[in-house]
Write an enzyme that holds these catalytic residues in place. Structure first.
Site, PDB file in Angstrom:
ATOM      1  N   ASP A   1      11.173 -18.219 -42.776  1.00  0.00           N
ATOM      2  CA  ASP A   1      12.378 -17.719 -42.114  1.00  0.00           C
ATOM      3  C   ASP A   1      12.824 -16.381 -42.706  1.00  0.00           C
ATOM      4  O   ASP A   1      12.671 -16.143 -43.905  1.00  0.00           O
ATOM      5  CB  ASP A   1      13.514 -18.748 -42.290  1.00  0.00           C
ATOM      6  CG  ASP A   1      14.810 -18.248 -41.702  1.00  0.00           C
ATOM      7  OD1 ASP A   1      14.878 -18.132 -40.462  1.00  0.00           O
ATOM      8  OD2 ASP A   1      15.752 -17.945 -42.467  1.00  0.00           O
TER       9      ASP A   1
ATOM     10  N   GLU B   1       8.615 -15.111 -39.269  1.00  0.00           N
ATOM     11  CA  GLU B   1       9.703 -14.750 -38.355  1.00  0.00           C
ATOM     12  C   GLU B   1      10.147 -13.325 -38.710  1.00  0.00           C
ATOM     13  O   GLU B   1      10.910 -13.117 -39.646  1.00  0.00           O
ATOM     14  CB  GLU B   1      10.885 -15.722 -38.501  1.00  0.00           C
ATOM     15  CG  GLU B   1      11.955 -15.487 -37.454  1.00  0.00           C
ATOM     16  CD  GLU B   1      13.385 -15.665 -37.955  1.00  0.00           C
ATOM     17  OE1 GLU B   1      14.274 -15.837 -37.113  1.00  0.00           O
ATOM     18  OE2 GLU B   1      13.620 -15.615 -39.176  1.00  0.00           O
TER      19      GLU B   1
END
Length: 698
Positions: free
Chosen positions: A342, A397
Site C-alpha cells: 500500500d 499501489e
C-alpha cells in the site's frame, strides 16, 4: 575502495532499454539504485547469520518461549534510560522485572519458569513494557513485536496479550501454484456479512470463501488484517504490525481461513502497510522509546502531513530488521502467498505525491525528489521475497507511473510482479459523472485501458474499495442510484435506468477484464452491483454499522436482479479461466468507431465486440478477425439469465470471409445488440468471439 556507480553493471539493463530506449538518459540513476541494493544485500548476508536469520528476527525479539519454558524478552529502544516488564503475571509490579541493557540500543530479559515448570506468563494474559526516558518520564508501551493485541469493550487503548496456545494451528493444505491469470477478489473480513456488526474470520471462511470460489476468483486480497486501533481507518493506520486484527477472532482462525482458501486453489495476499504507521503511542509504534524517532525519521521528515501518520526510516538497520521480518512473519506464520504494498507513491518520493500531478515526464521519476532509501527498501523486499518464495506475488499501489516498477532487479527494476492500473477506475467514474451516453469517446476509453508500460504487468479494475467509500459511489450506484431501492425486482418490467445500468455494469467490467491488464480485481460485493457506499462506524454517523457490511443476501433472492449481475461476473471469470486472455499478450484493437460507438479487439484467440451506442443495434456489421473459420456464440450479456433481453440466436454460426478488414486478415458479418461470446472450431485450437454489445432499447 568505493566502486563508482559508473562502473556498476546491471546484468540485463539492455532488456529494459529495448523496451524503453528513453530510459538511457537515466542510466546513472538505475546504476546507483542497483548498487545500493547490491551493497545492502551483501551487508545482510554478512550480518547475524545471514538474510534468512535476520529476516526472521521475530524468533528472537518480542517474547520467546525457550525449550526449558523460560521466557526470553528482547526489545530495541535506543533512547530509553531503562526498561521493565509488567503484567498480570507479576501483579502489575512496575520494577520487579528489569531488562538488561545491551549494545546498539537492545534490551533483554529472561524469566525462569514457575515451580511447576510452566512458563511464568500464562497464555492470554496481559503484558506491558515500561519505558523510563532520559527526561524521567515513565511510559507504558506494547512490544512492537506483539503477536496479539485486544481491546476491552469500554477501553480506547489496545492491550498486549501474550499469545502462546498449548496447540498451535497446523496448516494442512499446501500453497496453490502461482496463477497464470490473476483474478483478485479484494475483501475485508469485518464487512463480510449482511448483519450490522463486525464479521469474523470464521464467517468469512464458511460463508464468503465458497462464494469467491463459485465466482471464479483465484486470489483474495485481504485488507485490514494488520492490527489497527481505529476501525474506520480501513486498516491503513497500523498500530501492531505483527498482530492479526483481534476484532475478527484469533490468529488460529485467520490461519484456518487461509488454509481453507488454499484447499480451494485460491491464493491469499495481504494488504501490507509499510508506507507509514499510526501516530498512536500507547498502543502503536510511535515514540516507543520516548523519542520522536526510533523507528521513524524525526519530524518533519518523519511525519506525513496528509495522513497524520509517522514515516519509517528505511536506512535504519533495526527498521530493516523489523519490516523485512514482518514480511517473513506473514509468509511463514500465516502462509500468505504474497502482498499488495500500500501507498508506494508516498514511499518513492520525498514529496509523497502530495500536490504532484505526475504528467508522465521522466524527470519526475529520477533525481533529488526520489527517496532512494525507501525505493531500495522496496527492491530489497522483492529480492528477498522472490528468492525465498519463488511463487510469491507482489503488487504495487502506485499512482505516479514509476518506470521499471514491475521489471526484474537484474534489469534495473524494482521487482514487483504487478502494478494497479489506477487510472482505469478514475476514467469510468469520470465518464459516468460527466458525459451523456452519446458523448462517450471510444478512442479515449481504449487509450486509458491500453496505456500501460510494455513488459510491466497491470491489475485492471473498474472499481475497488476506494470508489465504494463514503463520499463516492459504486459504479452500480452511479448508474442506477435510488432506483436500486425500488426497481431491481424481476417481477416488474425493467425501467430504462435499470436496463441501461445493468447492461453498462456488465460491459464496463468485461471491457476492463479483457483489455485493461494482465490481472483483474473486484472489490467484494461489487460483482453483483452492491448498492450504496461503504462507511465505517464513527462519530459522524453515530457509530452505525449500516453501511459497514456487504448484503450478500441480495444475491440469494431470485426475484431480485442482483443474482443476474452475479451470474455474469461468475461466467466472465470462468470463461477467462478457460481461454486465459489475462495471461496472453495485450489485445489487438481493430475498431474503435466513434459514430457507431463500437469497440472490437482480439486477445488470446478471443474476439470481443462491444456496442456502446445508446439506441442503435447493427445488422450484418463487419468486424475484422485474424483466424479464419466458423464462430459460435459463447457468452452473451444480452442473455436473459444475465438480465438481458435474449435477442440473439445462439444456434447461429458465423463464417469468416478472406476479406481483410481493419488490419486483420479476415472478417465476417455479425448482428450486434448487446454482449455475446462466440467460439470458433478450427482444429486443433478453440477460438472464442466475444460479441459484446450494449442494449438500452426495450
Amino acid at each position: 575502495m568505493e566502486e563508482h556507480e559508473d562502473n556498476v553493471s546491471i546484468p540485463e539493463f539492455n532488456n529494459l532499454l529495448q523496451a524503453d530506449p528513453n530510459l538511457k538518459k537515466y542510466e546513472n540513476d538505475f546504476r546507483r539504485r542497483y548498487d545500493m541494493l547490491r551493497k545492502q544485500v551483501l551487508l545482510l548476508e554478512e550480518a547475524e547469520g545471514g538474510v534468512d536469520q535476520f529476516t526472521r528476527s521475530y524468533r528472537s525479539f518480542g517474547v520467546q518461549r525457550l525449550p526449558d519454558n523460560s521466557l526470553f524478552f528482547k526489545e530495541w529502544a535506543p533512547a530509553a534510560e531503562a526498561l521493565f516488564l509488567t503484567g498480570e503475571f507479576n501483579g502489575w509490579d512496575k520494577f520487579s522485572h528489569p531488562y538488561s541493557k545491551k549494545e546498539f540500543g537492545k534490551w533483554e530479559l529472561t524469566i525462569p519458569p514457575k515451580s511447576d515448570n510452566s512458563p511464568a506468563v500464562d497464555h492470554c494474559t496481559k503484558l506491558k513494557v515500561v519505558v523510563h526516558t532520559k527526561d524521567g518520564e515513565r511510559l507504558y508501551r506494547i512490544s512492537p513485536w506483539a503477536k496479539y493485541v485486544t481491546r476491552e469493550e469500554k477501553s480506547v487503548i489496545y492491550d498486549w496479550v501474550h499469545w502462546d496456545p498449548p496447540q498451535h494451528y497446523v496448516h494442512i493444505h499446501p500453497r496453490p501454484k502461482k496463477p497464470k491469470s490473476l483474478r483478485i477478489y479484494e475483501a475485508h473480513v469485518g464487512i463480510g456479512s449482511p448483519e450490522p456488526k463486525i464479521a469474523s474470520y470464521n464467517n468469512f471462511t464458511h460463508n464468503v470463501l465458497p462464494r469467491i470460489k463459485d465466482l471464479g476468483y483465484n486470489c483474495i486480497q485481504l485488507m485490514a488484517i494488520m492490527e489497527h486501533a481505529y476501525y474506520a481507518s480501513f486498516g491503513y493506520q497500523i498500530t501492531s504490525f505483527f498482530a492479526a486484527s483481534s476484532r475478527y477472532g484469533t490468529p488460529d482462525e485467520l490461519k484456518e481461513l487461509i488454509d481453507v482458501a488454499h484447499s480451494m486453489g485460491i491464493v491469499v495476499l495481504l494488504d501490507v502497510v509499510h508506507s507509514h504507521a499510526s501516530k498512536n503511542t500507547e498502543d502503536g509504534l510511535n515514540a516507543f522509546d520516548g523519542s520522536d524517532s526510533c523507528f521513524f525519521h524525526s519530524p518533519p521528515r518523519g511525519e506525513h502531513t496528509l495522513w497524520d501518520s509517522r514515516l519509517f526510516n528505511y536506512a535504519s538497520w533495526e527498521v530493516l530488521r523489523f519490516l523485512l521480518s514482518n514480511l517473513r512473519w506473514w509468509m511463514e506464520e500465516y502462509c500468505f502467498d504474497g502482498f499488495r504494498f500500500d501507498g508506494i507513491t508516498s514511499m518513492l518520493y520525498h514529496h509523497h505525491g502530495i500536490g504532484s500531478g505526475f504528467s508522465g515526464d521522466y524527470n519526475e521519476y529520477f533525481g533529488l525528489q526520489v527517496d532512494e532509501e525507501s525505493l531500495v527498501y522496496l527492491m530489497l523486499s522483492n529480492h528477498i521475497l522472490h528468492n525465498l518464495y519463488p511463487d510469491c506475488i507482489t503488487i504495487a499501489e502506485d499512482v505516479s507511473g514509476m518506470p521499471a516498477l514491475c521489471r526484474r532487479m537484474e534489469e534495473g527494476g524494482l521487482g514487483f510482479d504487478y502494478r494497479l492500473a489506477m487510472a482505469i477506475p478514475d476514467k469510468w467514474i469520470q465518464i459516468l459523472k460527466e458525459l451523456k451516453d452519446e458523448e462517450w469517446n471510444m478512442g479515449n476509453i481504449v487509450f486509458t485501458l491500453t496505456n500501460r508500460r510494455y513488459g510491466e504487468k497491470c491489475i485492471a479494475y473498474a472499481e475497488s474499495h476506494d470508489q465504494a467509500l463514503v463520499g463516492d459511489k459504486t459504479l452500480a450506484f452511479w448508474l442506477m442510484d435510488k432506483e436500486m431501492y425500488t426497481n431491481m425486482s424481476t417481477m416488474v418490467p425493467m425501467s430504462h435506468i435499470i436496463d441501461r445500468g445493468m447492461q453498462l455494469h456488465k460491459m464496463i467490467r468485461l471491457l476492463t477484464h479483457g483489455l485493461g491488464g494482465e490481472g483483474y480485481l473486484n472489490f467484494m460485493g461489487n460483482e453483483f452491483g452492491h448498492p450504496e457506499w461503504l462507511d465505517f462506524p464513527r462519530e459522524g454517523n453515530n457509530q452505525s454499522y449500516h453501511y459497514a457490511r456487504r448484503q450478500f443476501n441480495l444475491v440469494d433472492m431470485d426475484h431480485l436482479r442482483y443474482c443476474q449481475l452475479y451470474a455474469f461476473d461468475r461466467d466472465m471469470n470462468r470463461t477467462e479461466d478457460k481461454y486465459g486472455w489475462l495471461a496472453a499478450q495485450p489485445a489487438y484493437v481493430s475498431a474503435k468507431h466513434e459514430g457507431d460507438k463500437v469497440i472490437v479487439f482480439d486477445r488470446a484467440n478471443v474476439l470481443f465486440i462491444f456496442n456502446f451506442h445508446p439506441n442503435k443495434s447493427f445488422q450484418d456489421y463487419r468486424v475484422g478477425v485474424e483466424a479464419p473459420g466458423k464462430y459460435k456464440i459463447k457468452l452473451d450479456s444480452d442473455e436473459v439469465q444475465y438480465g438481458g433481453h435474449g435477442r440473439l440466436d445462439h444456434n447461429t454460426d458465423f463464417f469468416t470471409e478472406p476479406q481483410p478488414f481493419n488490419g486483420r486478415s479476415n472478417s465476417m458479418l455479425v448482428n450486434i445488440s448487446n454482449t455475446i461470446l462466440l467460439t470458433h472450431k478450427r482444429s486443433p485450437v478453440f477460438l472464442l468471439l466475444f460479441f459484446l454489445l450494449n442494449v438500452t432499447e426495450s
